[in-house]
Design a protein around this motif. Structure first.
Motif, short mmCIF file in Angstrom:
data_model
loop_
_atom_site.label_atom_id
_atom_site.label_comp_id
_atom_site.label_asym_id
_atom_site.label_seq_id
_atom_site.Cartn_x
_atom_site.Cartn_y
_atom_site.Cartn_z
N ALA A 202 -9.44 4.51 -7.17
CA ALA A 202 -8.16 5.13 -7.49
C ALA A 202 -7.83 4.99 -8.97
O ALA A 202 -8.46 4.22 -9.70
N LYS A 203 -6.82 5.73 -9.42
CA LYS A 203 -6.35 5.63 -10.81
C LYS A 203 -5.76 4.27 -11.08
O LYS A 203 -5.95 3.67 -12.13
N ASN A 204 -5.00 3.77 -10.10
CA ASN A 204 -4.37 2.45 -10.20
C ASN A 204 -3.96 1.99 -8.80
O ASN A 204 -4.22 2.69 -7.82
N GLY A 205 -3.32 0.84 -8.72
CA GLY A 205 -2.95 0.28 -7.43
C GLY A 205 -1.92 1.08 -6.67
O GLY A 205 -1.71 0.87 -5.46
N ASP A 206 -1.26 2.01 -7.37
CA ASP A 206 -0.25 2.83 -6.71
C ASP A 206 -0.80 4.16 -6.20
O ASP A 206 -0.09 4.92 -5.55
N ASP A 207 -2.06 4.41 -6.52
CA ASP A 207 -2.71 5.67 -6.10
C ASP A 207 -3.26 5.47 -4.69
O ASP A 207 -4.39 5.06 -4.50
N LYS A 208 -2.43 5.78 -3.70
CA LYS A 208 -2.76 5.44 -2.31
C LYS A 208 -2.83 6.68 -1.42
O LYS A 208 -2.43 7.77 -1.80
N VAL A 209 -3.35 6.46 -0.22
CA VAL A 209 -3.44 7.51 0.79
C VAL A 209 -2.95 6.93 2.10
O VAL A 209 -3.07 5.73 2.36
#
Length: 235
Positions: A202-209
């Motif tokens: 992911a781009k960062n820890g907030d880039d979630k699914v």
């Protein structure tokens, strides 16, 4: 002509294109490929593309008989890949919805693709060197064997599906020594089998699914294990 013979012909085709570049340092490659020595963004992928005179990672092999894709590998002083090799993002919905292995996107990709691995020696003298001093060694044409496709690779797919479909996936927050919080999970790791694993891409820890279970997880990618990449290069 069987697959092994076809791959040998494709290897010879690649060898003809890159023969003059083998053994050259990145600085020498930049000069011969008309790339500025000060261009710090001249990645290994960019150099490989220049050597093959292509503009993306798709390679025309045997008049497009093979669906070939470019990948790069950096070796340490111990002749071991410096890192795992990343591939496609994991579509958890597709992985769990697909009924058979042969219909899955993971199977179709590796059943169809031929990889062309450009190998760079990162530690030429047993110690870390500047990127411009890294040496280009060779390129390897490779296709995943049927056994690996239907065993090691399928095992990763099967385990991931089982964890999600049976609601066995555990996502747990863990506090690091520096106070930051990371989420661990029990998806197939590099210790799961010898071939591959899942890990964040992911781009960062907030880039979630959002998973079919309703759980939220950082976007994942499929990766080859370091030792599997080494095995490919030695095959």
């Amino acid at each position: 002509m069987n697959m092994d013979e076809r791959l040998m012909v494709a290897q010879a085709e690649i060898d003809r294109k890159i023969n003059t570049y083998k053994g050259k340092k990145v600085s020498e490659l930049k000069k011969s490929l008309f790339i500025s020595l000060e261009d710090n963004k001249a990645s290994f992928v960019k150099l490989a593309r220049k050597m093959l005179a292509i503009t993306n990672n798709r390679i025309d092999l045997r008049d497009e008989e093979f669906d070939a894709v470019l990948k790069t590998v950096r070796l340490t002083g111990m002749e071991k890949p410096a890192e795992a090799m990343s591939f496609m993002p994991v579509n958890f919905q597709e992985w769990t919805d697909t009924e058979t292995w042969e219909e899955s996107s993971l199977y179709k990709y590796f059943n169809r693709k031929v990889l062309v691995l450009f190998v760079f020696q990162q530690y030429t003298l047993g110690k870390r060197v500047d990127d411009n001093e890294i040496t280009f060694l060779d390129a390897k044409v490779w296709k995943m064997p049927e056994y690996d496709l239907n065993h090691g690779l399928k095992e990763v797919w099967d385990e991931t599906r089982y964890l999600v479909k049976e609601q066995k996936l555990v996502i747990k927050p863990v506090q690091r020594k520096n106070g930051s919080i990371i989420n661990t999970n029990n998806l197939p790791s590099s210790n799961f089998n010898t071939l591959g694993h899942l890990r964040p891409g992911a781009k960062n820890g907030d880039d979630k699914v959002i998973l079919p279970t309703g759980q939220s997880i950082v976007k994942q990618k499929f990766w080859f294990n370091i030792d599997y990449v080494k095995e490919i290069l030695e095959s």
